[in-house]
Design a protein around this motif. Structure first.
Motif, PDB file in Angstrom:
ATOM      1  N   CYS A  22       0.838  -1.210   0.000  1.00 51.91           N
ATOM      2  CA  CYS A  22       0.000   0.000   0.000  1.00 51.91           C
ATOM      3  C   CYS A  22       0.868   1.254   0.000  1.00 51.91           C
ATOM      4  O   CYS A  22       0.625   2.194  -0.768  1.00 51.91           O
ATOM      5  CB  CYS A  22      -0.932   0.001   1.208  1.00 51.91           C
ATOM      6  N   ALA A  23       1.880   1.270   0.871  1.00 52.29           N
ATOM      7  CA  ALA A  23       2.761   2.434   0.953  1.00 52.29           C
ATOM      8  C   ALA A  23       3.543   2.630  -0.337  1.00 52.29           C
ATOM      9  O   ALA A  23       3.766   3.767  -0.794  1.00 52.29           O
ATOM     10  CB  ALA A  23       3.715   2.275   2.128  1.00 52.29           C
ATOM     11  N   ARG A  24       3.948   1.535  -0.941  1.00 49.53           N
ATOM     12  CA  ARG A  24       4.695   1.587  -2.205  1.00 49.53           C
ATOM     13  C   ARG A  24       3.850   2.232  -3.303  1.00 49.53           C
ATOM     14  O   ARG A  24       4.367   2.818  -4.252  1.00 49.53           O
ATOM     15  CB  ARG A  24       5.095   0.168  -2.596  1.00 49.53           C
ATOM     16  N   ASN A  25       2.532   2.137  -3.154  1.00 51.03           N
ATOM     17  CA  ASN A  25       1.615   2.698  -4.141  1.00 51.03           C
ATOM     18  C   ASN A  25       0.898   3.938  -3.616  1.00 51.03           C
ATOM     19  O   ASN A  25      -0.293   4.154  -3.856  1.00 51.03           O
ATOM     20  CB  ASN A  25       0.616   1.626  -4.577  1.00 51.03           C
ATOM     21  N   SER A  26       1.665   4.733  -2.867  1.00 53.00           N
ATOM     22  CA  SER A  26       1.266   6.098  -2.486  1.00 53.00           C
ATOM     23  C   SER A  26       0.079   6.194  -1.532  1.00 53.00           C
ATOM     24  O   SER A  26      -0.713   7.131  -1.607  1.00 53.00           O
ATOM     25  CB  SER A  26       0.962   6.927  -3.744  1.00 53.00           C
ATOM     26  N   CYS A  27      -0.045   5.254  -0.615  1.00 54.22           N
ATOM     27  CA  CYS A  27      -1.049   5.361   0.443  1.00 54.22           C
ATOM     28  C   CYS A  27      -0.380   5.811   1.742  1.00 54.22           C
ATOM     29  O   CYS A  27       0.788   5.516   1.986  1.00 54.22           O
ATOM     30  CB  CYS A  27      -1.736   4.022   0.680  1.00 54.22           C
ATOM     31  N   ASN A  28      -1.135   6.506   2.560  1.00 53.51           N
ATOM     32  CA  ASN A  28      -0.709   6.785   3.928  1.00 53.51           C
ATOM     33  C   ASN A  28      -1.155   5.612   4.791  1.00 53.51           C
ATOM     34  O   ASN A  28      -2.363   5.369   4.923  1.00 53.51           O
ATOM     35  CB  ASN A  28      -1.344   8.080   4.453  1.00 53.51           C
ATOM     36  N   VAL A  29      -0.200   4.882   5.355  1.00 52.41           N
ATOM     37  CA  VAL A  29      -0.524   3.626   6.038  1.00 52.41           C
ATOM     38  C   VAL A  29      -0.197   3.698   7.525  1.00 52.41           C
ATOM     39  O   VAL A  29       0.933   4.028   7.911  1.00 52.41           O
ATOM     40  CB  VAL A  29       0.249   2.444   5.408  1.00 52.41           C
ATOM     41  N   ASP A  30      -1.186   3.380   8.341  1.00 52.97           N
ATOM     42  CA  ASP A  30      -0.973   3.168   9.772  1.00 52.97           C
ATOM     43  C   ASP A  30      -1.101   1.667  10.034  1.00 52.97           C
ATOM     44  O   ASP A  30      -2.149   1.064   9.752  1.00 52.97           O
ATOM     45  CB  ASP A  30      -2.017   3.914  10.604  1.00 52.97           C
ATOM     46  N   LEU A  31      -0.041   1.082  10.561  1.00 53.67           N
ATOM     47  CA  LEU A  31      -0.015  -0.360  10.853  1.00 53.67           C
ATOM     48  C   LEU A  31      -0.072  -0.546  12.363  1.00 53.67           C
ATOM     49  O   LEU A  31       0.871  -0.205  13.080  1.00 53.67           O
ATOM     50  CB  LEU A  31       1.253  -0.989  10.272  1.00 53.67           C
ATOM     51  N   TYR A  32      -1.186  -1.066  12.847  1.00 54.09           N
ATOM     52  CA  TYR A  32      -1.403  -1.229  14.283  1.00 54.09           C
ATOM     53  C   TYR A  32      -1.024  -2.638  14.726  1.00 54.09           C
ATOM     54  O   TYR A  32      -1.406  -3.627  14.101  1.00 54.09           O
ATOM     55  CB  TYR A  32      -2.876  -0.980  14.629  1.00 54.09           C
ATOM     56  N   GLU A  33      -0.280  -2.717  15.832  1.00 54.30           N
ATOM     57  CA  GLU A  33       0.129  -4.016  16.381  1.00 54.30           C
ATOM     58  C   GLU A  33      -0.009  -3.985  17.898  1.00 54.30           C
ATOM     59  O   GLU A  33       0.488  -3.067  18.557  1.00 54.30           O
ATOM     60  CB  GLU A  33       1.577  -4.315  15.983  1.00 54.30           C
ATOM     61  N   GLN A  34      -0.693  -4.994  18.458  1.00 60.67           N
ATOM     62  CA  GLN A  34      -0.924  -5.026  19.901  1.00 60.67           C
ATOM     63  C   GLN A  34       0.332  -5.378  20.693  1.00 60.67           C
ATOM     64  O   GLN A  34       0.463  -5.012  21.861  1.00 60.67           O
ATOM     65  CB  GLN A  34      -2.037  -6.007  20.233  1.00 60.67           C
ATOM     66  N   ASN A  35       1.270  -6.108  20.067  1.00 65.52           N
ATOM     67  CA  ASN A  35       2.517  -6.457  20.755  1.00 65.52           C
ATOM     68  C   ASN A  35       3.509  -5.295  20.722  1.00 65.52           C
ATOM     69  O   ASN A  35       3.321  -4.323  19.992  1.00 65.52           O
ATOM     70  CB  ASN A  35       3.155  -7.682  20.094  1.00 65.52           C
ATOM     71  N   GLN A  36       4.594  -5.452  21.489  1.00 59.67           N
ATOM     72  CA  GLN A  36       5.631  -4.419  21.499  1.00 59.67           C
ATOM     73  C   GLN A  36       6.441  -4.418  20.210  1.00 59.67           C
ATOM     74  O   GLN A  36       7.034  -3.397  19.858  1.00 59.67           O
ATOM     75  CB  GLN A  36       6.582  -4.637  22.690  1.00 59.67           C
TER      76      GLN A  36
END
Length: 397
Positions: A22-36
């Motif tokens: 997604c980022a490679r194709n010009s999206c603003n990406v928020d990647l959420y992860e519950q772990n550290q």
């Protein structure tokens, strides 16, 4: 220029590849992860080596109530395309003769490090230590949302049912989940006496007293039951049968190179060539001592009995015990110890080409949260990569 805002929930294999694409194709990406940290399940896969995919996969390697669902995504993102993708981010693969593929480094750490670095370099905003609880507020805040939360398997690594709960919010039905690629717990039997003993053997799965499947490989006895690759390979069917309240048994062949006649003749010949030898030593020459002792206990034969004091009937009983040892399966060793899980979001309600929900526009599900589970050998990772990639391609089309 309009840039889509994309939220991806879960930074495992499927979430990471989706974020990068997604980022490679010009999206603003928020990647959420519950772990550290991202990729915790990747780190422990393949005993820390990471069996990252397989060179040859098709829909026949997967199990789902909708058996054809996986075909489009797998065909679109086959091994050659995955290898090319990995090369583009600096990850070099090592394909083995049996089809299993590992990073050339032979370390799962390199997979996580390279995927994470690639995501960051492409502008992905990785937000760790953050558990999403309100899916509606997320979907209202982004142009597209991808649920890549995985399954309930390996809870100590973050495995949970969050994705299933998110799906329910939007009216999705859930196929009942069950542990897969998991050890089996046995009912009252002498398995605990053999804890730690391992053999290369064959296991036959019996469901309601009918042969269901079989597998070869290592079999490890434990305090709770049995483990090993041969057990993991039949565990999906066993687990599903237990879920459906069927009677489940396994038959172990601890010496698959022998027929019953060949083994009983071998013992009979020993009784003539070394008559003073104990029956325990004769069996210990073939199997670990814990197993040898337990076989004799089950047959009520004194371990120190001389071979010359036994007869052909005794040898046949011993041979039958070695080659056809039946155990009742009480349950699996549970989601916590499972590598993956079967069941999940009903794939009839998901577009197989794009992973988009048919019930909620711009909501996607990828990876293990869906009712898709693969065989052992890199197939579950292959599905994670392919489904994450499919979601990304649709979001960025």
């Amino acid at each position: 220029m309009f840039m889509k805002k994309v939220a991806i929930i879960g930074a495992g294999a499927s979430g990471l590849i989706c974020a990068i694409e997604c980022a490679r194709n010009s999206c603003n990406v928020d990647l959420y992860e519950q772990n550290q940290k991202v990729g915790k399940k990747i780190l422990v896969s393949g005993n820390g080596r990471c069996n990252i995919t397989n060179t040859d996969f098709s829909k026949d390697d997967y199990f789902s109530q909708n058996s054809s669902f996986v075909a489009d995504a797998l065909n679109e993102f086959n091994y050659q395309k995955f290898e090319k993708f990995c090369a583009s981010i600096g990850l070099i693969l090592d394909a083995k003769d049996d089809g299993k593929v590992y990073p050339l480094s032979n370390e799962a750490k390199s997979v996580v490090a390279i995927f994470k670095e690639s995501a960051l370099n492409m502008g992905v905003n990785i937000i760790t230590d953050t558990k999403i609880s309100d899916i509606k507020s997320i979907t209202e805040s982004y142009d597209a949302v991808v649920v890549a939360t995985g399954s309930e398997a390996a809870s100590h690594l973050g495995g949970c049912s969050d994705g299933l709960e998110f799906a329910k919010v939007y009216g999705h039905s859930i196929i009942p989940t069950y542990p897969s690629l998991v050890q089996l717990e046995l009912s009252n039997s002498p398995h605990n006496k053999m804890s730690g003993a391992k053999v290369e053997g064959e296991v036959t799965l019996m469901i309601n007293n009918q042969k269901s499947s079989s597998a070869s490989g290592d079999i490890l006895f434990t305090a709770y039951g049995v483990s090993g690759f041969a057990i993991l390979d039949i565990s999906r069917e066993a687990s599903e049968a237990i879920l459906n309240y069927s009677a489940v048994d396994i038959i172990l062949n601890l010496l698959p190179k022998y027929s019953q006649q060949k083994l009983s003749n071998h013992l009979n010949n020993l009784s003539k060539s070394i008559p003073q030898s104990s029956v325990l030593n004769a069996i210990h020459a073939l199997l670990p001592v814990k197993i040898a002792k337990t076989i004799l206990d089950v047959l009520n034969i004194d371990a120190q009995t001389k071979l010359q004091n036994l007869n052909m009937k005794d040898y046949k009983r011993i041979a039958n015990q070695c080659l056809n040892w039946k155990f009742e399966v009480a349950s699996t060793h549970g989601f916590r110890h499972a590598e993956v899980a079967g069941g999940g979001v009903n794939t009839d309600e998901i577009n197989p080409k794009t992973m988009e929900s048919k019930k909620q526009k711009n909501l996607y599900f990828s990876g293990e949260v869906l009712d898709v589970v693969g065989r052992r050998g890199g197939f579950n990772f292959a599905w994670g990569w392919a489904s994450g990639y499919a979601a990304a391609k649709d979001i960025t089309k």
